[in-house]
Design a protein around this motif. Structure first.
Motif, PDB file in Angstrom:
ATOM      1  N   ASN A  40       0.726  -1.140  -0.048  1.00 55.15           N
ATOM      2  CA  ASN A  40      -0.085   0.002  -0.029  1.00 55.15           C
ATOM      3  C   ASN A  40       0.688   1.215   0.002  1.00 55.15           C
ATOM      4  N   TYR A  41       2.106   1.213   0.358  1.00 54.53           N
ATOM      5  CA  TYR A  41       2.786   2.457   0.487  1.00 54.53           C
ATOM      6  C   TYR A  41       4.106   2.356  -0.118  1.00 54.53           C
ATOM      7  N   SER A  42       4.655   3.545  -0.769  1.00 58.23           N
ATOM      8  CA  SER A  42       6.139   3.554  -1.049  1.00 58.23           C
ATOM      9  C   SER A  42       6.762   4.400   0.034  1.00 58.23           C
ATOM     10  N   PHE A  43       8.159   4.145   0.202  1.00 58.97           N
ATOM     11  CA  PHE A  43       8.809   4.733   1.267  1.00 58.97           C
ATOM     12  C   PHE A  43       9.936   5.632   0.745  1.00 58.97           C
ATOM     13  N   SER A  44      10.321   6.772   1.301  1.00 57.83           N
ATOM     14  CA  SER A  44      11.435   7.582   1.099  1.00 57.83           C
ATOM     15  C   SER A  44      12.004   8.431   2.359  1.00 57.83           C
ATOM     16  N   ALA A  45      13.068   8.853   2.307  1.00 55.07           N
ATOM     17  CA  ALA A  45      13.560   9.543   3.669  1.00 55.07           C
ATOM     18  C   ALA A  45      12.825  10.732   3.869  1.00 55.07           C
ATOM     19  N   GLY A  46      12.883  10.859   5.080  1.00 57.38           N
ATOM     20  CA  GLY A  46      12.319  12.228   5.849  1.00 57.38           C
ATOM     21  C   GLY A  46      12.907  13.422   5.125  1.00 57.38           C
TER      22      GLY A  46
END
Length: 185
Positions: A149-155
């Protein structure tokens, strides 16, 4: 830490997402019945557990008889403390043992998960953690659902923990960090 590795290796996250989309689709959440059909997702978990063993040292043992081990004399009664961190990175067992390579757990010929898992994240033998099955199942369900459900990247600050940033103790933990989760289209 799994999410941190996926941010640092977006190709790995994308490959797992493709696998999940092909097997599960987007209309329902992954279940444990899907687990055998998601070998790459399972390989990611194995690799994260191998690299980030939060309990670096295992339960202490006592040598029950005088023993020679690799040319060293170990007298009866000696306290032994297994180093799980070192065992999970042993170059005799894991080529490029300090690198994040989930493919090491996939059989190149069949594309399936290798049956033998030489990692010791939960110990081994009679001292194997009683909660291993429960923990692995839940980690699988959480990771598969998050990747689905999600893609992730750095803050915003771009900081992701490295091995040098870990907070030592009985349990080794990363310093706090932010990750951006974006809903997949």
């Amino acid at each position: 830490m799994a999410i941190s590795y996926l941010v640092q290796h977006p190709d790995v996250a994308e490959r797992a997402q493709q696998e999940i989309d092909a097997v599960v689709g987007r209309g329902r959440l992954p279940t444990l019945d899907d687990r055998p059909c998601l070998p790459y997702t399972e390989a990611i978990l194995r690799e994260v557990l191998r690299l980030d063993t939060n309990t670096v040292l295992s339960v202490t043992h006592r040598c029950t008889e005088d023993t020679f081990f690799r040319g060293f004399f170990v007298p009866k009664g000696t306290l032994l403390i297994p180093n799980i961190w070192a065992a999970n990175r042993d170059p005799a067992v894991f080529e490029k043992g300090d690198e994040f390579v989930p493919e090491r757990f996939i059989d190149a010929r069949t594309g399936l998960l290798k049956k033998k898992d030489p990692t010791m994240a939960f110990g081994l033998g009679k001292r194997l953690c009683a909660g291993e099955t429960f923990s692995r199942q839940n980690m699988f369900l959480y990771l598969a659902a998050l990747l689905q459900n999600y893609s992730f990247s750095a803050g915003d600050d771009g900081y992701l923990p490295s091995e040098d940033d870990m907070i030592p103790g009985i349990l080794v933990t990363p310093k706090s960090f932010w990750v951006r989760a974006s809903e997949r289209p």
